[in-house]
Design an enzyme around this catalytic site. Structure first.
Site, PDB file in Angstrom:
ATOM      1  N   LEU A  78     -13.562  60.796  -9.089  1.00  0.00           N
ATOM      2  CA  LEU A  78     -13.268  62.222  -9.225  1.00  0.00           C
ATOM      3  C   LEU A  78     -13.737  62.981  -7.979  1.00  0.00           C
ATOM      4  O   LEU A  78     -14.545  63.905  -8.063  1.00  0.00           O
ATOM      5  CB  LEU A  78     -13.911  62.793 -10.491  1.00  0.00           C
ATOM      6  CG  LEU A  78     -13.267  64.082 -11.014  1.00  0.00           C
ATOM      7  CD1 LEU A  78     -11.874  63.805 -11.560  1.00  0.00           C
ATOM      8  CD2 LEU A  78     -14.123  64.718 -12.109  1.00  0.00           C
ATOM      9  N   ILE A  93      -9.290  64.271  -4.272  1.00  0.00           N
ATOM     10  CA  ILE A  93      -7.977  63.844  -4.750  1.00  0.00           C
ATOM     11  C   ILE A  93      -8.011  63.617  -6.253  1.00  0.00           C
ATOM     12  O   ILE A  93      -7.081  64.013  -6.969  1.00  0.00           O
ATOM     13  CB  ILE A  93      -7.527  62.579  -3.996  1.00  0.00           C
ATOM     14  CG1 ILE A  93      -7.261  62.920  -2.524  1.00  0.00           C
ATOM     15  CG2 ILE A  93      -6.278  61.978  -4.639  1.00  0.00           C
ATOM     16  CD1 ILE A  93      -7.017  61.716  -1.636  1.00  0.00           C
ATOM     17  N   SER A 108     -16.978  58.066 -12.061  1.00  0.00           N
ATOM     18  CA  SER A 108     -17.379  58.062 -10.661  1.00  0.00           C
ATOM     19  C   SER A 108     -18.763  57.442 -10.586  1.00  0.00           C
ATOM     20  O   SER A 108     -19.368  57.124 -11.616  1.00  0.00           O
ATOM     21  CB  SER A 108     -17.398  59.486 -10.087  1.00  0.00           C
ATOM     22  OG  SER A 108     -16.094  59.991  -9.934  1.00  0.00           O
ATOM     23  N   ILE A 127      -3.143  54.947  -6.160  1.00  0.00           N
ATOM     24  CA  ILE A 127      -2.818  55.615  -4.895  1.00  0.00           C
ATOM     25  C   ILE A 127      -4.034  55.567  -3.971  1.00  0.00           C
ATOM     26  O   ILE A 127      -4.116  56.318  -3.002  1.00  0.00           O
ATOM     27  CB  ILE A 127      -2.365  57.079  -5.122  1.00  0.00           C
ATOM     28  CG1 ILE A 127      -3.294  57.838  -6.093  1.00  0.00           C
ATOM     29  CG2 ILE A 127      -0.938  57.104  -5.686  1.00  0.00           C
ATOM     30  CD1 ILE A 127      -4.587  58.289  -5.528  1.00  0.00           C
ATOM     31  N   ARG A 135      -6.561  52.336  -2.657  1.00  0.00           N
ATOM     32  CA  ARG A 135      -6.440  51.199  -1.750  1.00  0.00           C
ATOM     33  C   ARG A 135      -6.151  49.956  -2.584  1.00  0.00           C
ATOM     34  O   ARG A 135      -6.680  49.793  -3.692  1.00  0.00           O
ATOM     35  CB  ARG A 135      -7.732  50.987  -0.949  1.00  0.00           C
ATOM     36  CG  ARG A 135      -7.950  51.980   0.176  1.00  0.00           C
ATOM     37  CD  ARG A 135      -6.974  51.722   1.316  1.00  0.00           C
ATOM     38  NE  ARG A 135      -7.237  52.562   2.479  1.00  0.00           N
ATOM     39  CZ  ARG A 135      -6.685  53.739   2.691  1.00  0.00           C
ATOM     40  NH1 ARG A 135      -5.844  54.240   1.791  1.00  0.00           N
ATOM     41  NH2 ARG A 135      -6.945  54.419   3.798  1.00  0.00           N
ATOM     42  N   ASP A 159       1.268  52.380  -5.105  1.00  0.00           N
ATOM     43  CA  ASP A 159       1.595  52.837  -3.750  1.00  0.00           C
ATOM     44  C   ASP A 159       0.851  52.026  -2.701  1.00  0.00           C
ATOM     45  O   ASP A 159       1.139  52.155  -1.519  1.00  0.00           O
ATOM     46  CB  ASP A 159       1.250  54.323  -3.599  1.00  0.00           C
ATOM     47  CG  ASP A 159       1.708  54.895  -2.266  1.00  0.00           C
ATOM     48  OD1 ASP A 159       2.882  54.701  -1.914  1.00  0.00           O
ATOM     49  OD2 ASP A 159       0.890  55.531  -1.564  1.00  0.00           O
ATOM     50  N   GLU A 175      -0.938  44.720   2.584  1.00  0.00           N
ATOM     51  CA  GLU A 175       0.211  45.497   3.068  1.00  0.00           C
ATOM     52  C   GLU A 175       0.629  45.041   4.466  1.00  0.00           C
ATOM     53  O   GLU A 175      -0.224  44.702   5.293  1.00  0.00           O
ATOM     54  CB  GLU A 175      -0.168  46.989   3.111  1.00  0.00           C
ATOM     55  CG  GLU A 175      -0.437  47.563   1.748  1.00  0.00           C
ATOM     56  CD  GLU A 175      -0.901  49.021   1.794  1.00  0.00           C
ATOM     57  OE1 GLU A 175      -0.915  49.600   2.902  1.00  0.00           O
ATOM     58  OE2 GLU A 175      -1.250  49.555   0.742  1.00  0.00           O
ATOM     59  N   HIS A 193       3.109  52.773   0.403  1.00  0.00           N
ATOM     60  CA  HIS A 193       1.966  53.526   0.916  1.00  0.00           C
ATOM     61  C   HIS A 193       2.429  54.857   1.520  1.00  0.00           C
ATOM     62  O   HIS A 193       2.134  55.180   2.671  1.00  0.00           O
ATOM     63  CB  HIS A 193       1.198  52.701   1.951  1.00  0.00           C
ATOM     64  CG  HIS A 193      -0.228  53.133   2.115  1.00  0.00           C
ATOM     65  ND1 HIS A 193      -1.245  52.264   2.428  1.00  0.00           N
ATOM     66  CD2 HIS A 193      -0.820  54.364   2.022  1.00  0.00           C
ATOM     67  CE1 HIS A 193      -2.391  52.920   2.527  1.00  0.00           C
ATOM     68  NE2 HIS A 193      -2.150  54.195   2.276  1.00  0.00           N
TER      69      HIS A 193
END
Length: 323
Positions: free
Chosen positions: A159, A162, A181, A237, A239, A263, A268, A286
């Site tokens: 939290l 974002i 968190s 969204i 990593r 995402d 990647e 991404h």
């Protein structure tokens, strides 16, 4: 070159950067560009490594320990992006190298993407689009019923800026919000879960919004994913490294999860092959911060950090570890 870098050393661009940013670095700052891996890169570092005082890079490239060690004069790493887990911040601290990123300016677009992925995977929008394009509607009739998003229980893992923006968007849709968190966040009304597994067990959708790096690697473990369960959805969204990707693929292909909106990925730009065939998985490359407006603001803040460091040795937005 309109800005002198004599006092701090030359500027080095590392990794693929926004074209306009790369152009500014070249024309305004006479920046060098680090070659890709191989003999050319080794020759470059032998010739220029001792001259480099500032690296401008991105979250996808960063400055790992090996590169940092090859730059004995390095004083600053200026990062285009909010993520900086690809830079060895611990070594930077040890050597007195300052590191910046571009927080806040991409918060809204990343949060929008989290909401969009959730809407897509729960309602099956991308799958329905493929269904129509394949000409299946006239012969096969309506697609199966989907899952309502409004009112769904949303869990936010991480939290921060974002994460809070994500929670605000879902709260506006009447969704109960809970979060986990490292510590409870003062001044919020959302329910706090003591662990990621406890959070996952209590929600319909688990949205991953943590930072990357060693501290969060594998945080969304098989245990967490199994707690989310066959009726639960994962949206990531953050990593790819935060999620046990092998466990995620296994559960998605065997009915252990209802679906996922992803995402980011562990390796990647490579995406696990089994996910490509699943209609209950939405895959994006991404792109969470990928709007013209946000990337322009990220570029501006990157250059503000560079200018500030060249002028007085300080950064506008140093990463939290530098505080």
């Amino acid at each position: 070159m309109t800005t002198s870098t004599a006092a701090v050393g030359r500027i080095l661009a590392v990794g693929s950067l926004k074209p306009s940013l790369a152009q500014t670095l070249s024309t305004t700052y006479d920046a060098l560009v680090l070659p890709k891996e191989g003999p050319e890169r080794d020759r470059f570092l032998t010739e220029y490594g001792g001259e480099i005082g500032v690296v401008v890079t991105s979250g996808r490239a960063g400055v790992a320990a090996e590169l940092m060690t090859a730059l004995p004069r390095l004083g600053a790493v200026v990062n285009f992006g909010v993520g900086y887990d690809t830079t060895d911040v611990a070594l930077a601290l040890e050597r007195g190298i300052v590191v910046s990123n571009t927080p806040d300016v991409l918060t809204d677009c990343v949060a929008d993407t989290a909401l969009g992925l959730t809407l897509d995977v729960l309602r099956g929008l991308s799958a329905a689009d493929r269904y129509v394009r394949a000409g299946r509607w006239p012969g096969e009739g309506p697609v199966p019923l989907a899952r309502r998003v409004s009112g769904a229980r949303i869990g936010v893992l991480g939290l921060g800026r974002i994460g809070r923006a994500i929670a605000t968007r879902f709260a506006a849709m009447g969704c109960p919000i809970s979060y986990h968190s490292r510590r409870e966040v003062p001044g919020v009304d959302y329910a706090y879960a003591a662990s990621p597994a406890e959070l996952a067990a209590s929600v319909d959708v688990l949205v991953v919004a943590t930072s990357g790096g060693a501290a969060t690697s594998g945080l969304v473990s098989r245990e967490v994913l199994e707690a989310l369960g066959p009726q639960g959805y994962l949206v990531n969204i953050a990593r790819g490294s935060v999620v046990d990707e092998a466990a995620l693929v296994d559960l998605l292909t065997n009915g252990g999860l209802a679906g996922a909106g992803l995402d980011v990925f562990a390796a990647e730009p490579h995406v696990p092959e089994p996910l490509l065939a699943l209609d209950n998985v939405v895959l994006t490359p991404h792109l969470a911060s990928g709007t013209v407006q946000t990337r322009d603001e990220m570029e501006r803040l990157t250059l503000d950090n560079l200018t500030a460091y060249l002028a007085h040795g300080k950064l506008v937005t140093p990463v939290p570890e530098m505080g």
